[in-house]
Design an enzyme around this catalytic site. Structure first.
Site, PDB file in Angstrom:
ATOM      1  N   GLU A  50      38.457 -36.718 -56.407  1.00  8.40           N
ATOM      2  CA  GLU A  50      37.239 -36.764 -57.353  1.00  8.40           C
ATOM      3  C   GLU A  50      36.459 -37.585 -57.070  1.00  8.40           C
ATOM      4  O   GLU A  50      34.918 -37.707 -57.176  1.00  8.40           O
ATOM      5  CB  GLU A  50      37.848 -36.858 -58.698  1.00  8.40           C
ATOM      6  CG  GLU A  50      36.733 -36.788 -59.962  1.00  8.40           C
ATOM      7  CD  GLU A  50      35.719 -35.293 -59.747  1.00  8.40           C
ATOM      8  OE1 GLU A  50      36.411 -34.517 -60.443  1.00  8.40           O
ATOM      9  OE2 GLU A  50      34.650 -35.384 -59.613  1.00  8.40           O
TER      10      GLU A  50
ATOM     11  N   ILE B 140      31.196 -39.537 -61.876  1.00  8.10           N
ATOM     12  CA  ILE B 140      30.676 -38.245 -62.353  1.00  8.10           C
ATOM     13  C   ILE B 140      31.751 -37.096 -61.874  1.00  8.10           C
ATOM     14  O   ILE B 140      32.065 -36.978 -60.854  1.00  8.10           O
ATOM     15  CB  ILE B 140      29.353 -37.736 -61.387  1.00  8.10           C
ATOM     16  CG1 ILE B 140      28.267 -38.958 -61.558  1.00  8.10           C
ATOM     17  CG2 ILE B 140      28.964 -36.404 -62.045  1.00  8.10           C
ATOM     18  CD1 ILE B 140      26.905 -38.612 -60.683  1.00  8.10           C
TER      19      ILE B 140
ATOM     20  N   LYS C  94      29.910 -36.425 -47.751  1.00 10.63           N
ATOM     21  CA  LYS C  94      29.913 -35.745 -49.381  1.00 10.63           C
ATOM     22  C   LYS C  94      29.470 -34.263 -49.328  1.00 10.63           C
ATOM     23  O   LYS C  94      30.112 -33.615 -49.964  1.00 10.63           O
ATOM     24  CB  LYS C  94      29.109 -36.747 -50.340  1.00 10.63           C
ATOM     25  CG  LYS C  94      29.624 -38.273 -50.730  1.00 10.63           C
ATOM     26  CD  LYS C  94      28.750 -39.049 -51.284  1.00 10.63           C
ATOM     27  CE  LYS C  94      29.367 -40.500 -51.345  1.00 10.63           C
ATOM     28  NZ  LYS C  94      28.316 -41.577 -51.724  1.00 10.63           N
TER      29      LYS C  94
HETATM   30  N1  HSE Z   1      27.773 -46.196 -50.214  1.00 10.27           N
HETATM   31  C1  HSE Z   1      28.082 -45.491 -51.355  1.00 10.27           C
HETATM   32  C2  HSE Z   1      26.508 -45.140 -51.841  1.00 10.27           C
HETATM   33  C3  HSE Z   1      29.022 -45.663 -52.264  1.00 10.27           C
HETATM   34  O1  HSE Z   1      25.483 -46.186 -51.635  1.00 10.27           O
HETATM   35  O2  HSE Z   1      26.605 -44.309 -52.954  1.00 10.27           O
HETATM   36  C4  HSE Z   1      29.847 -44.715 -52.982  1.00 10.27           C
HETATM   37  O3  HSE Z   1      30.172 -43.648 -52.209  1.00 10.27           O
END
Ligand code: HSE
Length: 405
Positions: free
Chosen positions: A129, A136, A205
């Site tokens: 998660e 979130i 992601k």
């Molecule tokens: N480096 C990532 C960001 C942190 O700036 O969103 C979280 O994955």
């Protein structure tokens, strides 16, 4: 009362956050799940560093295998990041019959297929998660809250660093480099922000979000990735004049039997909900067939938001272990309705073009002639105020065009 032991590999910022939450929310968690979660061991290569949480020194070790080989530990929490040895530790933990919780989006994006397969074969789970949007609960929402839905698209701002930089450039009218220096000063960008700025973190992601929504484990090399370093404050201002806000979006979109996956700066209509997501915040917009369009918004990074998500995964696993349940990661089978992953040449988009042109008669005609030769139709043209003598910025927006401009 039932007790479940966990081991944490990686005692950095998020690891310390997890220890903080498990210690400080003990009774709240016991009330909710009637089980005590105990940290049995914590591994880190540096045990001397000062951390903002107090833990019993006897829990600490330099050797991850003290956790992996401990038969009393049910859940291994990997928070060290990076590919190796994190991958080796996760595989070894699965082999030893442990469930795994991780926040390691880079590892899952690159080797998730192999890791999830291994976990499924062993009847164990890898929960992740915290790997997208930190606190979130986007993964749980897709897996559980939206379980009966089919998805049309999922897109969002999933990198806080680049969103902070774009927001600063827009609000302070400053250059990319100045905004990035400011982000570093405030702790919103790492010393080496390449992954964040070049869109690679967003792509990691996106691999996970695509897997959850479309059941397809996309190879990183099949994602079109463009970062934000080429954007100038002028682009942001011109886009604003046209009614748009520039955001770095991670996009997965299904059209009939084809899937498009891409990360790039996007001109969003300024009235779109995502356009108002500023600073280090993340937001993910999900278009589903039953529940409709939903947006998930919140801090996409930070110790406690990320640790909150890790603890939620631990609690889910505790419940599974108590019930003797194995819930394989959703979409463990690929969606066979997707026949093709579109290449950039097949994407159809409107494009924003900025040209620095010599200010003399016939130049615009020449530009539009060249565009017409390639079948590119212009939707709007704006000639901006001169920035230097004899040269003017010309800003154009095209109609839908196939391929990369
Ligand atoms: N480096 C990532 C960001 C942190 O700036 O969103 C979280 O994955």
């Amino acid at each position: 009362m039932k007790k479940i032991n966990i081991g944490i590999i990686g005692f950095g910022n998020i690891g310390a956050g997890v220890a903080k939450i498990i210690n400080s929310r003990k009774s709240l968690l016991v009330d909710k799940i009637e089980t005590e979660i105990l940290i049995k061991k914590i591994c880190d290569k540096d045990l001397t560093r000062k951390r903002d949480v107090a833990v019993d020194k006897n829990l600490l070790t330099n050797d991850a295998y003290e956790i992996i080989n401990d038969p009393g530990i049910d859940i291994v929490v990997e928070l060290m990041g990076g590919i190796n040895p994190a991958k080796e530790f996760i595989l070894a933990a699965l082999k030893k019959g442990k469930h795994v919780v991780t926040a390691n989006k880079a590892l899952l994006a690159e080797h998730g297929n192999e890791l999830f397969r291994e976990a499924n074969e062993r009847g164990k789970n890898i929960y992740f998660e915290a790997s997208v949007g930190a606190g979130i609960p986007i993964i749980k929402s897709i897996k559980e809250g939206l379980v009966a839905n089919k998805f049309n698209s999922i897109f969002g701002i999933v990198n806080g660093t680049s969103n902070y930089v774009l927001t600063q450039m827009s609000k302070e009218n400053c250059s990319f480099n100045n905004a990035l220096s400011d982000a570093k000063l405030k702790g919103f960008a790492e010393k080496d922000p390449t992954f964040d700025i070049q869109g690679i973190d967003s792509a990691h992601k996106l691999v996970l979000l695509t897997y959850l929504t479309f059941g397809k484990f996309v190879n990183l090399k099949d994602i079109f990735i463009e970062g934000i370093s080429q954007i100038s404050a002028a682009d942001i201002a011109y886009a604003k004049d046209l009614g748009y806000t520039i955001k770095l979006l991670a996009i997965a979109k299904k059209e009939v039997d084809e899937l498009e996956v891409r990360v790039h700066p996007t001109l969003l209509p300024s009235e779109h909900l995502l356009a108002s997501v500023d600073g280090v915040f993340n937001a993910i917009y999900v278009s589903s067939d039953l529940a409709g369009d939903l947006m998930f918004y919140g801090p996409g990074a930070g110790q406690l938001p990320a640790a909150s998500a890790v603890v939620s995964d631990i609690v889910d696993l505790v419940q599974d272990i108590k019930a003797g349940l194995f819930r394989p990661t959703l979409n463990s089978k690929e969606d066979s309705s997707i026949k093709n992953l579109r290449k950039i040449e097949e994407f159809e988009n409107k494009y924003y073009i900025r040209i620095t042109a010599v200010d003399k008669p016939g130049v615009l005609a020449k530009i539009s002639g060249i565009l017409a030769k390639f079948g590119i139709s212009i939707a709007s043209v704006n000639q901006k105020k001169k920035v230097k003598s004899h040269v003017v910025p010309v800003v154009m927006v095209t109609h839908e065009v196939k391929g990369e401009l």
